[in-house]
Design a protein around this motif. Sequence first.
Motif, PDB file in Angstrom:
ATOM      1  N   THR A 163       3.412   3.196   2.761  1.00  0.00           N
ATOM      2  CA  THR A 163       3.643   2.328   3.912  1.00  0.00           C
ATOM      3  C   THR A 163       5.057   1.753   3.854  1.00  0.00           C
ATOM      4  O   THR A 163       5.525   1.339   2.805  1.00  0.00           O
ATOM      5  N   ARG A 200       0.293   9.813   4.520  1.00  0.00           N
ATOM      6  CA  ARG A 200      -1.155   9.610   4.562  1.00  0.00           C
ATOM      7  C   ARG A 200      -1.707   9.803   3.161  1.00  0.00           C
ATOM      8  O   ARG A 200      -1.222  10.629   2.414  1.00  0.00           O
ATOM      9  N   LYS A 201      -2.741   9.061   2.877  1.00  0.00           N
ATOM     10  CA  LYS A 201      -3.352   9.168   1.535  1.00  0.00           C
ATOM     11  C   LYS A 201      -4.081  10.482   1.387  1.00  0.00           C
ATOM     12  O   LYS A 201      -4.688  10.967   2.312  1.00  0.00           O
ATOM     13  N   GLN A 240       3.288   3.867   8.789  1.00  0.00           N
ATOM     14  CA  GLN A 240       2.635   4.666   7.756  1.00  0.00           C
ATOM     15  C   GLN A 240       3.402   5.971   7.637  1.00  0.00           C
ATOM     16  O   GLN A 240       3.364   6.814   8.513  1.00  0.00           O
ATOM     17  N   ILE A 244       4.689  -2.437  10.510  1.00  0.00           N
ATOM     18  CA  ILE A 244       4.333  -1.483   9.468  1.00  0.00           C
ATOM     19  C   ILE A 244       4.344  -0.062  10.011  1.00  0.00           C
ATOM     20  O   ILE A 244       3.887   0.195  11.123  1.00  0.00           O
ATOM     21  N   GLY A 280       0.818  -1.216   0.000  1.00  0.00           N
ATOM     22  CA  GLY A 280       0.000   0.000   0.000  1.00  0.00           C
ATOM     23  C   GLY A 280       0.844   1.255   0.000  1.00  0.00           C
ATOM     24  O   GLY A 280       1.940   1.304   0.562  1.00  0.00           O
ATOM     25  N   GLY A 320      -0.342  -3.606  13.729  1.00  0.00           N
ATOM     26  CA  GLY A 320       0.510  -3.394  12.572  1.00  0.00           C
ATOM     27  C   GLY A 320       1.574  -4.463  12.387  1.00  0.00           C
ATOM     28  O   GLY A 320       2.502  -4.278  11.618  1.00  0.00           O
TER      29      GLY A 320
END
Lengths: 303, 178
Positions: free
Chosen positions: A72, A302-303, A299, A297, A69, A257
Amino acid sequence: MFNNSHTMRPVVKHVTAIVTSALLVTALPAFSQDDLLGDLEKTSAKSTYSSQTFKGTRLVNGHTIETIGEGTLEFIFSHRFGRVNGGVYEMFGLDDAFVRIGLEYGITDKLGVGIGRNSVDKSLDGYLKYKLLAQKPDGAPLTISALGGTTYKTSPKAEDAPAGFENIDRLSYTAQLLIARKFSPAISLQLMPTYIHKNYVGSTEGKNDQIAMGVGGRFKVTRSLSFSTEYYYRINPDETSPYRNTLGFGIEIETGGHVFQIVLTNTRGMIERTFITETDGDFFDGDIHLGFNVTRIFQLKRK
Amino acid sequence: MIRISAIMLLVLVTAGAKAQRYTSEKSHVTFFSKAALEDITADNKKANSLMNPSTGDIAFVVPVGEFKFEQALMEEHFNEKYLETEKFPRATFQGKMTGFDAAATQAQKITAKGKLTIHGVTKEVEIPGTIEKKGEKYAAQSEFMVKLEDYKIVIPQLLWQKVAEEVKVTVNFTYVQQ
Protein backbone atom coordinates in the motif's frame (compact mmCIF):
# COMPACT_ATOMS: atom_id res chain seq x y z
CA MET A 1 -30.45 -46.59 50.84
CA PHE A 2 -28.28 -47.79 47.97
CA ASN A 3 -25.87 -49.54 50.32
CA ASN A 4 -28.52 -51.89 51.64
CA SER A 5 -30.69 -52.45 48.59
CA HIS A 6 -31.15 -56.10 49.58
CA THR A 7 -33.50 -54.83 52.26
CA MET A 8 -35.55 -52.82 49.73
CA ARG A 9 -39.17 -53.60 49.51
CA PRO A 10 -40.56 -54.49 46.05
CA VAL A 11 -42.37 -51.13 45.81
CA VAL A 12 -39.15 -49.23 46.21
CA LYS A 13 -37.54 -51.35 43.48
CA HIS A 14 -40.37 -50.51 41.13
CA VAL A 15 -40.04 -46.84 41.87
CA THR A 16 -36.30 -46.97 41.20
CA ALA A 17 -36.90 -48.71 37.89
CA ILE A 18 -39.48 -46.18 36.81
CA VAL A 19 -37.31 -43.24 37.76
CA THR A 20 -34.32 -44.72 35.92
CA SER A 21 -36.25 -45.38 32.74
CA ALA A 22 -37.79 -41.92 32.91
CA LEU A 23 -34.30 -40.48 33.16
CA LEU A 24 -33.18 -42.56 30.18
CA VAL A 25 -36.11 -41.48 28.06
CA THR A 26 -35.37 -37.83 28.72
CA ALA A 27 -31.65 -38.34 28.24
CA LEU A 28 -31.95 -40.08 24.87
CA PRO A 29 -33.30 -37.17 22.80
CA ALA A 30 -30.59 -34.98 24.27
CA PHE A 31 -27.95 -37.31 22.89
CA SER A 32 -29.49 -37.68 19.48
CA GLN A 33 -29.73 -33.87 19.31
CA ASP A 34 -25.95 -33.78 19.69
CA ASP A 35 -24.79 -30.23 20.39
CA LEU A 36 -22.24 -29.95 17.59
CA LEU A 37 -22.08 -26.17 17.67
CA GLY A 38 -21.54 -26.09 21.43
CA ASP A 39 -18.62 -28.50 21.09
CA LEU A 40 -17.20 -26.57 18.16
CA GLU A 41 -17.29 -23.30 20.05
CA LYS A 42 -15.47 -24.95 22.93
CA THR A 43 -12.62 -26.22 20.75
CA SER A 44 -12.38 -23.52 18.06
CA ALA A 45 -9.55 -21.08 18.52
CA LYS A 46 -10.55 -17.59 19.56
CA SER A 47 -10.23 -14.90 16.93
CA THR A 48 -6.71 -13.66 16.35
CA TYR A 49 -7.95 -10.45 14.75
CA SER A 50 -5.71 -7.57 15.67
CA SER A 51 -7.79 -4.47 15.67
CA GLN A 52 -7.38 -1.02 14.24
CA THR A 53 -6.06 1.00 17.18
CA PHE A 54 -6.01 4.31 15.29
CA LYS A 55 -7.57 5.36 12.02
CA GLY A 56 -4.42 6.64 10.40
CA THR A 57 -0.65 6.72 10.64
CA ARG A 58 -0.69 10.18 12.34
CA LEU A 59 -2.25 11.11 15.66
CA VAL A 60 -2.00 14.89 15.17
CA ASN A 61 1.55 15.78 14.14
CA GLY A 62 3.30 12.63 15.28
CA HIS A 63 3.01 8.99 14.36
CA THR A 64 0.64 6.33 15.64
CA ILE A 65 1.58 2.65 15.98
CA GLU A 66 -0.28 1.94 12.73
CA THR A 67 1.55 0.70 9.66
CA ILE A 68 -0.28 0.75 6.36
CA GLY A 69 -0.06 -2.82 5.10
CA GLU A 70 1.89 -4.61 2.42
CA GLY A 71 1.87 -3.13 -1.04
CA THR A 72 0.00 0.00 0.00
CA LEU A 73 1.21 3.49 -0.86
CA GLU A 74 -0.07 6.35 1.23
CA PHE A 75 0.11 9.91 0.02
CA ILE A 76 -0.08 12.33 2.93
CA PHE A 77 -0.57 16.03 2.52
CA SER A 78 -0.26 18.06 5.73
CA HIS A 79 -0.89 21.74 5.98
CA ARG A 80 -0.76 24.28 8.84
CA PHE A 81 -1.99 27.82 8.61
CA GLY A 82 -0.45 30.66 10.65
CA ARG A 83 -1.55 31.51 14.18
CA VAL A 84 -5.23 32.21 14.73
CA ASN A 85 -4.30 35.13 17.04
CA GLY A 86 -2.64 36.93 14.13
CA GLY A 87 -5.72 39.11 13.88
CA VAL A 88 -7.58 40.38 10.84
CA TYR A 89 -4.36 41.63 9.26
CA GLU A 90 -3.15 38.02 8.98
CA MET A 91 -6.71 36.85 8.31
CA PHE A 92 -6.44 34.85 11.56
CA GLY A 93 -3.50 32.90 10.23
CA LEU A 94 -4.91 31.98 6.85
CA ASP A 95 -2.29 34.15 5.09
CA ASP A 96 0.48 31.80 6.17
CA ALA A 97 0.98 28.23 5.10
CA PHE A 98 3.33 25.45 6.10
CA VAL A 99 3.19 22.29 4.09
CA ARG A 100 4.55 18.78 4.27
CA ILE A 101 4.08 16.42 1.36
CA GLY A 102 4.89 12.81 2.12
CA LEU A 103 4.73 9.26 0.85
CA GLU A 104 4.72 6.07 2.88
CA TYR A 105 4.95 2.56 1.46
CA GLY A 106 4.21 -0.74 3.18
CA ILE A 107 7.04 -3.16 2.43
CA THR A 108 5.30 -5.73 4.59
CA ASP A 109 2.28 -5.50 6.86
CA LYS A 110 4.65 -4.58 9.67
CA LEU A 111 7.37 -2.56 7.97
CA GLY A 112 6.83 0.82 6.37
CA VAL A 113 9.17 3.34 4.78
CA GLY A 114 8.41 7.01 4.28
CA ILE A 115 9.81 10.19 2.78
CA GLY A 116 8.64 13.76 2.92
CA ARG A 117 9.40 17.40 2.27
CA ASN A 118 8.40 20.06 4.78
CA SER A 119 8.43 23.77 4.02
CA VAL A 120 9.44 24.53 7.63
CA ASP A 121 13.27 24.78 7.57
CA LYS A 122 12.99 23.41 4.01
CA SER A 123 13.49 19.96 5.43
CA LEU A 124 13.63 16.55 3.82
CA ASP A 125 12.79 13.59 6.01
CA GLY A 126 12.87 9.84 5.76
CA TYR A 127 11.87 7.13 8.20
CA LEU A 128 11.35 3.46 8.80
CA LYS A 129 8.56 2.21 11.02
CA TYR A 130 8.29 -1.36 12.24
CA LYS A 131 5.50 -2.98 14.23
CA LEU A 132 7.22 -5.05 16.90
CA LEU A 133 4.15 -6.34 18.70
CA ALA A 134 0.44 -6.39 17.86
CA GLN A 135 -2.37 -6.34 20.40
CA LYS A 136 -4.56 -9.47 20.16
CA PRO A 137 -7.77 -10.43 21.96
CA ASP A 138 -6.06 -13.35 23.72
CA GLY A 139 -2.45 -12.33 23.25
CA ALA A 140 -0.33 -9.24 23.69
CA PRO A 141 -2.08 -6.44 25.58
CA LEU A 142 -0.24 -3.72 23.65
CA THR A 143 0.84 -2.76 20.19
CA ILE A 144 4.41 -1.48 19.95
CA SER A 145 6.06 0.10 16.92
CA ALA A 146 9.54 1.52 16.56
CA LEU A 147 10.24 4.58 14.44
CA GLY A 148 13.65 5.67 13.23
CA GLY A 149 13.97 8.84 11.17
CA THR A 150 16.42 11.30 9.69
CA THR A 151 15.84 14.92 8.81
CA TYR A 152 17.97 17.02 6.49
CA LYS A 153 17.53 20.79 6.66
CA THR A 154 18.28 22.42 3.33
CA SER A 155 17.94 25.84 4.98
CA PRO A 156 20.11 27.91 5.39
CA LYS A 157 21.76 28.11 1.98
CA ALA A 158 25.47 27.25 1.95
CA GLU A 159 26.48 30.90 1.39
CA ASP A 160 24.26 32.11 4.24
CA ALA A 161 25.45 29.50 6.74
CA PRO A 162 27.55 30.48 9.76
CA ALA A 163 31.30 29.90 9.50
CA GLY A 164 32.27 26.28 9.97
CA PHE A 165 28.75 25.00 9.22
CA GLU A 166 29.05 21.85 7.17
CA ASN A 167 26.46 19.83 5.36
CA ILE A 168 26.56 17.10 8.01
CA ASP A 169 25.33 19.72 10.49
CA ARG A 170 22.05 19.80 8.62
CA LEU A 171 21.18 16.31 9.80
CA SER A 172 19.21 15.25 12.85
CA TYR A 173 17.89 11.88 13.94
CA THR A 174 14.76 10.64 15.69
CA ALA A 175 14.25 7.37 17.54
CA GLN A 176 10.83 6.74 18.93
CA LEU A 177 8.92 3.92 20.55
CA LEU A 178 5.18 4.00 20.03
CA ILE A 179 3.26 2.01 22.62
CA ALA A 180 -0.51 1.84 22.34
CA ARG A 181 -3.45 -0.02 23.74
CA LYS A 182 -6.96 -0.15 22.38
CA PHE A 183 -9.00 -0.20 25.58
CA SER A 184 -12.34 -0.46 23.82
CA PRO A 185 -13.57 0.00 20.25
CA ALA A 186 -13.90 3.70 21.10
CA ILE A 187 -10.83 4.45 23.22
CA SER A 188 -7.15 4.00 22.38
CA LEU A 189 -4.22 5.53 24.23
CA GLN A 190 -0.59 5.83 23.21
CA LEU A 191 2.77 6.63 24.83
CA MET A 192 5.67 7.92 22.74
CA PRO A 193 9.10 8.01 24.41
CA THR A 194 11.31 9.92 21.99
CA TYR A 195 15.01 10.62 21.54
CA ILE A 196 16.21 13.29 19.13
CA HIS A 197 19.81 13.97 18.20
CA LYS A 198 20.82 17.09 16.29
CA ASN A 199 24.27 17.22 14.76
CA TYR A 200 24.25 20.99 15.14
CA VAL A 201 22.35 23.23 17.51
CA GLY A 202 22.16 27.02 17.36
CA SER A 203 22.63 29.09 20.51
CA THR A 204 18.96 28.90 21.52
CA GLU A 205 18.27 25.37 20.32
CA GLY A 206 19.29 23.53 23.50
CA LYS A 207 21.24 20.30 23.76
CA ASN A 208 22.32 18.08 20.91
CA ASP A 209 20.52 15.16 22.55
CA GLN A 210 16.99 15.77 23.67
CA ILE A 211 14.44 13.40 25.10
CA ALA A 212 10.71 13.72 25.41
CA MET A 213 7.70 11.69 26.48
CA GLY A 214 4.57 11.91 24.44
CA VAL A 215 1.05 10.89 25.38
CA GLY A 216 -1.96 10.78 23.12
CA GLY A 217 -5.20 9.08 22.35
CA ARG A 218 -8.29 8.93 20.27
CA PHE A 219 -11.96 8.68 21.01
CA LYS A 220 -14.21 7.23 18.35
CA VAL A 221 -17.56 8.98 18.11
CA THR A 222 -19.06 7.15 15.15
CA ARG A 223 -17.72 4.53 12.75
CA SER A 224 -16.25 7.25 10.56
CA LEU A 225 -15.53 10.07 13.00
CA SER A 226 -13.14 10.34 15.93
CA PHE A 227 -11.27 12.85 18.07
CA SER A 228 -7.54 12.64 18.71
CA THR A 229 -5.07 14.46 20.90
CA GLU A 230 -1.35 14.47 21.50
CA TYR A 231 1.09 16.12 23.93
CA TYR A 232 4.88 15.89 24.09
CA TYR A 233 6.65 16.71 27.36
CA ARG A 234 10.32 17.64 26.89
CA ILE A 235 12.30 16.00 29.67
CA ASN A 236 15.60 17.89 29.39
CA PRO A 237 15.02 21.33 27.84
CA ASP A 238 17.46 24.15 28.62
CA GLU A 239 16.22 26.48 31.33
CA THR A 240 16.55 29.38 28.92
CA SER A 241 14.83 27.51 26.07
CA PRO A 242 12.34 29.71 24.22
CA TYR A 243 10.47 26.60 23.08
CA ARG A 244 7.41 24.94 24.51
CA ASN A 245 5.86 21.52 24.73
CA THR A 246 3.63 20.73 21.80
CA LEU A 247 -0.06 20.08 22.17
CA GLY A 248 -2.53 19.22 19.46
CA PHE A 249 -6.12 18.20 18.90
CA GLY A 250 -7.63 16.59 15.84
CA ILE A 251 -10.95 15.59 14.35
CA GLU A 252 -10.64 12.58 12.05
CA ILE A 253 -13.07 11.74 9.30
CA GLU A 254 -12.63 8.56 7.32
CA THR A 255 -14.12 7.84 3.95
CA GLY A 256 -13.14 5.07 1.56
CA GLY A 257 -9.41 5.29 1.02
CA HIS A 258 -9.04 8.68 2.72
CA VAL A 259 -8.46 9.88 6.23
CA PHE A 260 -9.10 13.56 6.66
CA GLN A 261 -7.89 15.23 9.86
CA ILE A 262 -8.60 18.78 10.95
CA VAL A 263 -6.08 19.82 13.60
CA LEU A 264 -5.45 22.61 16.09
CA THR A 265 -1.90 22.77 17.40
CA ASN A 266 0.69 25.18 18.75
CA THR A 267 3.40 24.15 16.28
CA ARG A 268 4.19 24.76 12.64
CA GLY A 269 6.27 21.61 12.45
CA MET A 270 5.26 18.32 10.94
CA ILE A 271 8.52 16.47 11.56
CA GLU A 272 9.53 15.16 15.03
CA ARG A 273 12.58 17.41 15.29
CA THR A 274 10.50 20.53 14.73
CA PHE A 275 7.32 19.86 16.61
CA ILE A 276 8.84 18.09 19.62
CA THR A 277 11.89 20.28 20.23
CA GLU A 278 11.25 23.54 18.35
CA THR A 279 7.63 24.42 19.01
CA ASP A 280 7.40 28.14 19.69
CA GLY A 281 3.69 28.72 20.25
CA ASP A 282 1.84 29.00 23.54
CA PHE A 283 -1.40 27.13 22.96
CA PHE A 284 -3.23 28.86 25.81
CA ASP A 285 -2.11 32.29 24.64
CA GLY A 286 -3.83 31.71 21.33
CA ASP A 287 -0.75 30.69 19.34
CA ILE A 288 -2.82 28.06 17.63
CA HIS A 289 -2.41 26.85 14.09
CA LEU A 290 -5.38 25.46 12.22
CA GLY A 291 -4.37 22.72 9.83
CA PHE A 292 -5.26 19.49 8.15
CA ASN A 293 -3.78 16.16 7.18
CA VAL A 294 -5.24 14.45 4.17
CA THR A 295 -4.24 10.94 3.19
CA ARG A 296 -5.07 8.93 0.13
CA ILE A 297 -4.26 5.26 -0.15
CA PHE A 298 -3.24 3.47 -3.34
CA GLN A 299 -2.99 -0.29 -3.49
CA LEU A 300 0.07 -0.94 -5.65
CA LYS A 301 0.43 -4.64 -5.04
CA ARG A 302 -2.29 -7.20 -4.41
CA LYS A 303 -1.66 -9.78 -1.74
CA MET B 1 -28.71 -54.43 38.58
CA ILE B 2 -31.01 -51.84 37.17
CA ARG B 3 -28.58 -49.10 38.01
CA ILE B 4 -25.65 -50.87 36.42
CA SER B 5 -27.46 -51.59 33.17
CA ALA B 6 -28.77 -48.03 33.04
CA ILE B 7 -25.28 -46.62 33.39
CA MET B 8 -23.96 -49.02 30.75
CA LEU B 9 -26.71 -47.98 28.40
CA LEU B 10 -25.91 -44.34 28.97
CA VAL B 11 -22.24 -44.95 28.26
CA LEU B 12 -23.11 -46.86 25.10
CA VAL B 13 -25.44 -44.15 23.84
CA THR B 14 -22.84 -41.46 24.47
CA ALA B 15 -20.06 -43.43 22.84
CA GLY B 16 -22.30 -44.22 19.88
CA ALA B 17 -23.08 -40.56 19.29
CA LYS B 18 -19.43 -39.53 19.53
CA ALA B 19 -18.18 -42.28 17.24
CA GLN B 20 -20.45 -41.14 14.44
CA ARG B 21 -19.03 -37.66 14.39
CA TYR B 22 -16.89 -36.29 11.62
CA THR B 23 -14.68 -33.27 12.03
CA SER B 24 -13.33 -30.93 9.34
CA GLU B 25 -9.66 -31.46 8.49
CA LYS B 26 -9.65 -28.82 5.77
CA SER B 27 -11.86 -25.81 5.24
CA HIS B 28 -12.24 -22.95 2.83
CA VAL B 29 -14.84 -20.21 3.18
CA THR B 30 -15.02 -17.36 0.68
CA PHE B 31 -17.24 -14.46 -0.04
CA PHE B 32 -17.71 -12.52 -3.21
CA SER B 33 -19.34 -9.17 -3.67
CA LYS B 34 -20.10 -7.79 -7.09
CA ALA B 35 -19.80 -4.03 -7.14
CA ALA B 36 -19.71 -1.27 -9.72
CA LEU B 37 -16.18 -0.12 -8.95
CA GLU B 38 -14.49 -3.36 -8.08
CA ASP B 39 -15.38 -6.90 -7.10
CA ILE B 40 -14.48 -7.79 -3.57
CA THR B 41 -13.37 -11.28 -2.58
CA ALA B 42 -12.01 -12.70 0.63
CA ASP B 43 -10.79 -16.12 1.79
CA ASN B 44 -10.87 -17.80 5.14
CA LYS B 45 -9.16 -21.11 5.89
CA LYS B 46 -9.66 -21.13 9.64
CA ALA B 47 -13.26 -22.35 9.81
CA ASN B 48 -14.20 -25.53 11.70
CA SER B 49 -17.08 -27.91 11.27
CA LEU B 50 -18.60 -31.00 12.87
CA MET B 51 -20.99 -33.35 11.11
CA ASN B 52 -22.85 -36.46 12.15
CA PRO B 53 -23.77 -38.60 9.13
CA SER B 54 -26.10 -40.84 11.10
CA THR B 55 -28.31 -37.99 12.30
CA GLY B 56 -27.59 -35.44 9.55
CA ASP B 57 -26.60 -32.83 12.13
CA ILE B 58 -24.09 -30.29 10.91
CA ALA B 59 -22.50 -27.18 12.43
CA PHE B 60 -19.72 -24.81 11.51
CA VAL B 61 -17.90 -21.86 13.04
CA VAL B 62 -16.15 -19.18 10.98
CA PRO B 63 -13.75 -16.81 12.77
CA VAL B 64 -14.69 -13.56 11.06
CA GLY B 65 -11.33 -11.86 11.69
CA GLU B 66 -9.55 -14.50 9.59
CA PHE B 67 -10.94 -13.38 6.24
CA LYS B 68 -8.02 -12.35 4.03
CA PHE B 69 -8.52 -9.60 1.47
CA GLU B 70 -6.39 -8.40 -1.40
CA GLN B 71 -6.23 -4.95 0.17
CA ALA B 72 -5.27 -4.26 3.77
CA LEU B 73 -7.65 -1.31 3.92
CA MET B 74 -10.63 -3.39 2.83
CA GLU B 75 -9.84 -5.96 5.50
CA GLU B 76 -9.78 -3.17 8.05
CA HIS B 77 -13.11 -1.76 6.94
CA PHE B 78 -14.68 -5.20 6.79
CA ASN B 79 -13.76 -5.85 10.41
CA GLU B 80 -14.12 -2.36 11.83
CA LYS B 81 -17.14 -1.02 10.05
CA TYR B 82 -19.25 -3.82 8.63
CA LEU B 83 -18.86 -6.98 10.68
CA GLU B 84 -17.74 -5.36 13.96
CA THR B 85 -15.44 -8.30 14.54
CA GLU B 86 -14.41 -7.28 18.03
CA LYS B 87 -18.01 -7.49 19.18
CA PHE B 88 -19.00 -10.48 17.03
CA PRO B 89 -15.87 -12.55 16.42
CA ARG B 90 -17.66 -15.60 14.99
CA ALA B 91 -20.21 -16.51 12.37
CA THR B 92 -21.91 -19.85 13.04
CA PHE B 93 -24.35 -22.32 11.52
CA GLN B 94 -26.16 -25.19 13.18
CA GLY B 95 -28.67 -27.31 11.38
CA LYS B 96 -29.76 -30.62 9.95
CA MET B 97 -29.26 -32.00 6.49
CA THR B 98 -32.18 -33.40 4.56
CA GLY B 99 -31.86 -35.60 1.50
CA PHE B 100 -28.68 -37.06 2.90
CA ASP B 101 -27.89 -40.75 2.73
CA ALA B 102 -24.78 -41.60 4.75
CA ALA B 103 -24.18 -44.77 2.76
CA ALA B 104 -24.39 -43.33 -0.76
CA THR B 105 -21.04 -43.21 -2.55
CA GLN B 106 -21.98 -40.65 -5.17
CA ALA B 107 -22.24 -36.90 -4.79
CA GLN B 108 -25.65 -36.01 -3.46
CA LYS B 109 -27.56 -32.78 -3.32
CA ILE B 110 -28.71 -31.90 0.16
CA THR B 111 -30.35 -29.04 1.98
CA ALA B 112 -29.18 -27.94 5.38
CA LYS B 113 -31.88 -26.28 7.40
CA GLY B 114 -30.96 -24.43 10.54
CA LYS B 115 -29.75 -21.27 12.22
CA LEU B 116 -27.17 -19.01 10.62
CA THR B 117 -25.63 -16.37 12.87
CA ILE B 118 -23.68 -13.46 11.40
CA HIS B 119 -22.91 -10.14 13.07
CA GLY B 120 -24.78 -11.32 16.17
CA VAL B 121 -28.04 -11.81 14.25
CA THR B 122 -29.54 -15.31 13.97
CA LYS B 123 -31.77 -16.29 11.05
CA GLU B 124 -33.53 -19.50 10.10
CA VAL B 125 -32.11 -20.47 6.71
CA GLU B 126 -32.05 -23.29 4.20
CA ILE B 127 -28.68 -23.75 2.59
CA PRO B 128 -28.28 -25.90 -0.52
CA GLY B 129 -25.16 -27.97 -0.91
CA THR B 130 -23.55 -31.16 -2.11
CA ILE B 131 -21.82 -33.85 -0.12
CA GLU B 132 -19.80 -36.79 -1.36
CA LYS B 133 -18.26 -39.74 0.39
CA LYS B 134 -14.66 -40.22 -0.70
CA GLY B 135 -13.31 -43.34 0.93
CA GLU B 136 -13.19 -42.65 4.64
CA LYS B 137 -13.85 -38.95 4.15
CA TYR B 138 -16.71 -36.69 3.25
CA ALA B 139 -16.37 -33.61 1.07
CA ALA B 140 -19.09 -31.00 1.45
CA GLN B 141 -19.63 -27.74 -0.33
CA SER B 142 -22.26 -25.09 -0.39
CA GLU B 143 -22.94 -21.78 -2.04
CA PHE B 144 -25.54 -19.36 -0.85
CA MET B 145 -26.42 -15.68 -0.79
CA VAL B 146 -26.37 -13.53 2.32
CA LYS B 147 -28.42 -10.37 2.31
CA LEU B 148 -26.48 -7.84 4.39
CA GLU B 149 -29.63 -6.11 5.58
CA ASP B 150 -30.93 -9.35 7.16
CA TYR B 151 -27.95 -9.40 9.49
CA LYS B 152 -28.00 -5.68 10.30
CA ILE B 153 -24.77 -5.11 8.42
CA VAL B 154 -24.88 -1.44 7.55
CA ILE B 155 -23.02 0.03 4.62
CA PRO B 156 -21.98 3.64 5.14
CA GLN B 157 -23.73 5.75 2.56
CA LEU B 158 -20.57 7.21 1.13
CA LEU B 159 -19.57 3.70 0.18
CA TRP B 160 -22.91 2.45 -1.04
CA GLN B 161 -21.56 1.56 -4.43
CA LYS B 162 -18.60 -0.33 -3.06
CA VAL B 163 -20.45 -3.34 -1.73
CA ALA B 164 -23.44 -5.15 -3.19
CA GLU B 165 -26.48 -5.62 -0.97
CA GLU B 166 -26.10 -9.36 -1.26
CA VAL B 167 -22.85 -11.26 -1.07
CA LYS B 168 -22.18 -14.77 -2.30
CA VAL B 169 -20.70 -17.10 0.30
CA THR B 170 -19.10 -20.45 -0.50
CA VAL B 171 -18.25 -23.04 2.12
CA ASN B 172 -16.03 -26.09 1.58
CA PHE B 173 -15.21 -28.73 4.18
CA THR B 174 -13.43 -32.07 4.06
CA TYR B 175 -14.39 -34.30 6.98
CA VAL B 176 -12.62 -37.18 8.69
CA GLN B 177 -14.00 -39.35 11.43
CA GLN B 178 -13.40 -37.89 14.87
